[in-house]
Design an enzyme around this catalytic site. Structure first.
Site, PDB file in Angstrom:
ATOM      1  N   HIS A   1       1.118 -11.779   1.413  1.00 42.14           N
ATOM      2  CA  HIS A   1       0.175 -11.071   0.561  1.00 42.14           C
ATOM      3  C   HIS A   1       0.206 -11.654  -0.853  1.00 42.14           C
ATOM      4  O   HIS A   1       1.246 -11.650  -1.499  1.00 42.14           O
ATOM      5  CB  HIS A   1       0.575  -9.594   0.517  1.00 42.14           C
ATOM      6  CG  HIS A   1      -0.549  -8.656   0.236  1.00 42.14           C
ATOM      7  ND1 HIS A   1      -0.375  -7.288   0.202  1.00 42.14           N
ATOM      8  CD2 HIS A   1      -1.860  -8.871  -0.024  1.00 42.14           C
ATOM      9  CE1 HIS A   1      -1.528  -6.703  -0.051  1.00 42.14           C
ATOM     10  NE2 HIS A   1      -2.447  -7.646  -0.202  1.00 42.14           N
TER      11      HIS A   1
ATOM     12  N   TYR B   1       0.807  -1.211   0.000  1.00 40.70           N
ATOM     13  CA  TYR B   1       0.000   0.000   0.000  1.00 40.70           C
ATOM     14  C   TYR B   1       0.849   1.273   0.000  1.00 40.70           C
ATOM     15  O   TYR B   1       0.339   2.355  -0.299  1.00 40.70           O
ATOM     16  CB  TYR B   1      -0.927   0.038   1.214  1.00 40.70           C
ATOM     17  CG  TYR B   1      -1.895  -1.104   1.333  1.00 40.70           C
ATOM     18  CD1 TYR B   1      -2.091  -2.018   0.294  1.00 40.70           C
ATOM     19  CD2 TYR B   1      -2.625  -1.291   2.503  1.00 40.70           C
ATOM     20  CE1 TYR B   1      -2.970  -3.076   0.418  1.00 40.70           C
ATOM     21  CE2 TYR B   1      -3.515  -2.344   2.634  1.00 40.70           C
ATOM     22  CZ  TYR B   1      -3.683  -3.234   1.594  1.00 40.70           C
ATOM     23  OH  TYR B   1      -4.557  -4.281   1.729  1.00 40.70           O
TER      24      TYR B   1
END
Length: 275
Positions: free
Chosen positions: A105, A47
């Site tokens: 992830h 992010y």
């Protein structure tokens, strides 16, 4: 704040997702959420906002021990040395000595999943992270992680909302004590004006988004991390916790189409059949 608890793992049921938040706006959102009573903040290396999340945590005045903090290892760097470096960098940016939950992830096709998981287990043993899990893992990933590697996976963060069928992965997780953390629970805003949900909401003085969240929050093994940059949206999400759906509402939601997957990047895995 209510918590989801399975086999010693505890996570606040409603958290703040920070995907696509950056800079001062992200910092302010984290400060605001913590001030309102949120105690679950979700971020990720991917992010690019861990520094802002860390600044928000520091500025909030809330003790670190009171906050459940999740971060994730970038999908492009899932080799042992780079995972260790990524975790250390996350701790530095987030201004903390440990993560409550560290997720792999987007497990990559063809990557050495056992080596990645063994590295994460070593981070856990070293106290850098309290618990480990996957983000966007499939049944095949979970089976390999738990049955073959014997990794202590406590959580799988998946896209989950009223318009997607995640039956295969949910069934497997529930049968193995793995907590669900639902990301994009509002289908990236698509549920905010959903007519059927709005009709249900009128019975409870709630809007469509609150009904969508209430449906998830009603499930005992599900935590939810809607993105909410504005204080008003954060308050509205908290108020979804007061909505108690009945069997009639659940039947109406069950009848909705379940074919919408919002997050499906080129590096996504082969999804389980129903999702």
């Amino acid at each position: 704040m209510e918590v989801v608890s399975r086999d010693g793992f505890r996570v606040p049921r409603l958290g703040l997702g920070t995907y696509r938040m950056t800079g001062a706006g992200c910092q302010g959102a984290v400060e605001s959420a913590l001030g309102l009573g949120y105690r679950h903040i979700d971020t990720a290396q991917m992010y690019g906002n861990q520094d802002a999340v860390g600044a928000g945590l520091a500025a909030s005045g809330v003790a670190r021990a009171e906050v459940h903090l999740t971060s994730k290892c970038h999908h492009e760097i899932q080799t042992p040395d780079r995972i260790r470096a990524a975790c250390a960098e996350s701790l530095r940016l987030l201004r903390t000595d440990y993560l409550d939950l560290y997720l792999l992830h987007w497990p990559r096709p063809g990557s050495d999943l056992p080596a990645a998981l063994e590295t994460m287990m070593a981070l856990r043993a070293a106290g850098m992270v309290r618990q480990i899990g996957l983000a966007n893992g499939t049944v095949a990933h979970l089976r390999q992680a738990i049955d073959e590697v014997r990794a202590p996976i406590v959580c799988n963060q998946i896209e989950y909302h009223v318009l997607i069928d995640q039956t295969p992965v949910l069934s497997w997780m529930r049968g193995h004590g793995v907590v669900v953390v639902a990301h994009v629970p509002l289908a990236q805003g698509r549920l905010a004006e959903h007519a059927a949900l709005a009709a249900i909401g009128r019975r409870y003085d709630a809007d469509a988004a609150q009904v969508a969240l209430a449906w998830l929050l009603d499930q005992p093994d599900v935590a939810v991390i809607p993105k909410a940059a504005r204080p008003g949206s954060q308050v509205a999400n908290l108020e979804a916790m007061r909505v108690r759906l009945d069997d009639f509402d659940r039947a109406a939601i069950a009848a909705l189409p379940k074919t919408l997957r919002c997050v499906n990047p080129p590096f996504a895995p082969m999804w389980d059949a129903a999702g």
